[in-house]
Design an enzyme around this catalytic site. Sequence first.
Site, PDB file in Angstrom:
ATOM      1  N   ARG A 112      46.779  34.906  62.024  1.00  0.00           N
ATOM      2  CA  ARG A 112      47.746  35.795  62.657  1.00  0.00           C
ATOM      3  C   ARG A 112      48.225  35.348  64.029  1.00  0.00           C
ATOM      4  O   ARG A 112      49.171  35.913  64.564  1.00  0.00           O
ATOM      5  CB  ARG A 112      47.161  37.211  62.745  1.00  0.00           C
ATOM      6  CG  ARG A 112      47.095  37.927  61.401  1.00  0.00           C
ATOM      7  CD  ARG A 112      46.375  39.247  61.516  1.00  0.00           C
ATOM      8  NE  ARG A 112      44.963  39.071  61.816  1.00  0.00           N
ATOM      9  CZ  ARG A 112      44.171  40.031  62.278  1.00  0.00           C
ATOM     10  NH1 ARG A 112      44.659  41.235  62.512  1.00  0.00           N
ATOM     11  NH2 ARG A 112      42.898  39.797  62.520  1.00  0.00           N
ATOM     12  N   ARG A 116      39.389  29.274  60.910  1.00  0.00           N
ATOM     13  CA  ARG A 116      40.490  30.238  60.864  1.00  0.00           C
ATOM     14  C   ARG A 116      41.736  29.658  61.530  1.00  0.00           C
ATOM     15  O   ARG A 116      42.458  30.360  62.245  1.00  0.00           O
ATOM     16  CB  ARG A 116      40.075  31.564  61.518  1.00  0.00           C
ATOM     17  CG  ARG A 116      40.736  32.783  60.861  1.00  0.00           C
ATOM     18  CD  ARG A 116      40.301  34.090  61.510  1.00  0.00           C
ATOM     19  NE  ARG A 116      38.896  34.393  61.258  1.00  0.00           N
ATOM     20  CZ  ARG A 116      38.071  34.896  62.180  1.00  0.00           C
ATOM     21  NH1 ARG A 116      38.492  35.132  63.387  1.00  0.00           N
ATOM     22  NH2 ARG A 116      36.811  35.153  61.864  1.00  0.00           N
ATOM     23  N   ARG A 156      53.041  36.876  56.030  1.00  0.00           N
ATOM     24  CA  ARG A 156      52.119  37.987  55.754  1.00  0.00           C
ATOM     25  C   ARG A 156      52.861  39.300  55.527  1.00  0.00           C
ATOM     26  O   ARG A 156      52.372  40.192  54.812  1.00  0.00           O
ATOM     27  CB  ARG A 156      51.140  38.123  56.933  1.00  0.00           C
ATOM     28  CG  ARG A 156      50.057  39.176  56.755  1.00  0.00           C
ATOM     29  CD  ARG A 156      49.039  38.761  55.701  1.00  0.00           C
ATOM     30  NE  ARG A 156      47.884  39.644  55.716  1.00  0.00           N
ATOM     31  CZ  ARG A 156      47.837  40.835  55.111  1.00  0.00           C
ATOM     32  NH1 ARG A 156      48.888  41.281  54.450  1.00  0.00           N
ATOM     33  NH2 ARG A 156      46.756  41.582  55.171  1.00  0.00           N
ATOM     34  N   TYR A 159      27.942  42.094  52.914  1.00  0.00           N
ATOM     35  CA  TYR A 159      29.147  42.897  52.687  1.00  0.00           C
ATOM     36  C   TYR A 159      28.985  43.763  51.440  1.00  0.00           C
ATOM     37  O   TYR A 159      29.385  44.932  51.418  1.00  0.00           O
ATOM     38  CB  TYR A 159      30.369  41.991  52.503  1.00  0.00           C
ATOM     39  CG  TYR A 159      30.883  41.364  53.772  1.00  0.00           C
ATOM     40  CD1 TYR A 159      31.582  42.118  54.713  1.00  0.00           C
ATOM     41  CD2 TYR A 159      30.685  40.016  54.043  1.00  0.00           C
ATOM     42  CE1 TYR A 159      32.068  41.544  55.885  1.00  0.00           C
ATOM     43  CE2 TYR A 159      31.169  39.435  55.204  1.00  0.00           C
ATOM     44  CZ  TYR A 159      31.860  40.207  56.122  1.00  0.00           C
ATOM     45  OH  TYR A 159      32.337  39.632  57.271  1.00  0.00           O
TER      46      TYR A 159
END
Length: 346
Positions: free
Chosen positions: A30, A26, A39, A150
Amino acid sequence: MKPFNDVFLRACRGEETPYVPVWYMRQAGRYQPEYRAIRKKYTFFEMSEIPEVCAEVTRLPVEQLGVDAAILFADIMTPLQHIGIDVEIKSGVGPVISNPIRSKRDVDLLGEIEPEKDVHTTLEAIRLLRQQLSVPLIGFAGAPFTLASYMIEGGPSKGYHMTKSMMHADPKTWRLLMEKLGKMTIDYLKAQVAAGAQALQVFDSWVGSVNAQDYQTFILPIMEEIVSELKKTGVPLIYFGIGTGHLLNEWNKLPVDVIGLDWRTSIDQARNMGITKTLQGNLDPSLLLASWEAIEKNTKQILDQGIKKPGYIFNLGHGIFPDVQVETLQKLTAYVHKYTQVQTVK
């Protein structure tokens, strides 16, 4: 463009390297002001579906942090959109699926991915990046168990109760789901390699929730098929999960090149278990919020274990989270390079 840096690929193959290569799971995200600015303009999937934006976001941490590999900006949910799963990435939550899998009929309705048609923007981003990067590009996908968790739960889960229930209560449906997801994973990753990905990581993030016997019975067969097929591409394969110390001996039997460790199992512990693969990891990402003294102390301990033999890649034990400072990662990357270069020279 800078000369091509192949240190990461050499480490994947277990070769001697001039220093320990480093990249971060990652590493585009952010915590970066530049990422947050982009974003604001696009949804997550819009970012990944515009090749130029995807390439920019993938490339940014390489330029910013000085890491030795790039990992494609995408999500493990990306291919699921194209086989009939209605998924949305919700901020602060993660993937949320509005049509969860609960029966054989649901599995029967799943389609197949056609990479050059369905994920052509992702493949175009890979082609762009191969022209722009001076470090290897890692492609990736989710492993069938983690994707299934998921799909069955409808989103993130703590106990994976419905997932494990299906495994045991309806093994035929489970096996069919594994076969469909296995084929999708193979097709998707082979297309990434054909487009230019130079290594592959399979994220089995949540498979640590099952015991070793269930892994052998319900998951290992499809992983053997996936890894055997992907070996034919000739690129290094990395397998990673969270809380999977009890599964490492099973993973060591797979023809993967690299095993990623989370922070619960040390490099020494893995090697003492008889793990012979290149190891990747495994600083606890929570430490990135601690003092530099604490980061350096823990990183040094990990590196001292890693450099005892060839075949080691520094990474975190899981992904970077939004509260981390860019400067911390810059300093950490430089420290890993400098410390291991000195130790290697010695």
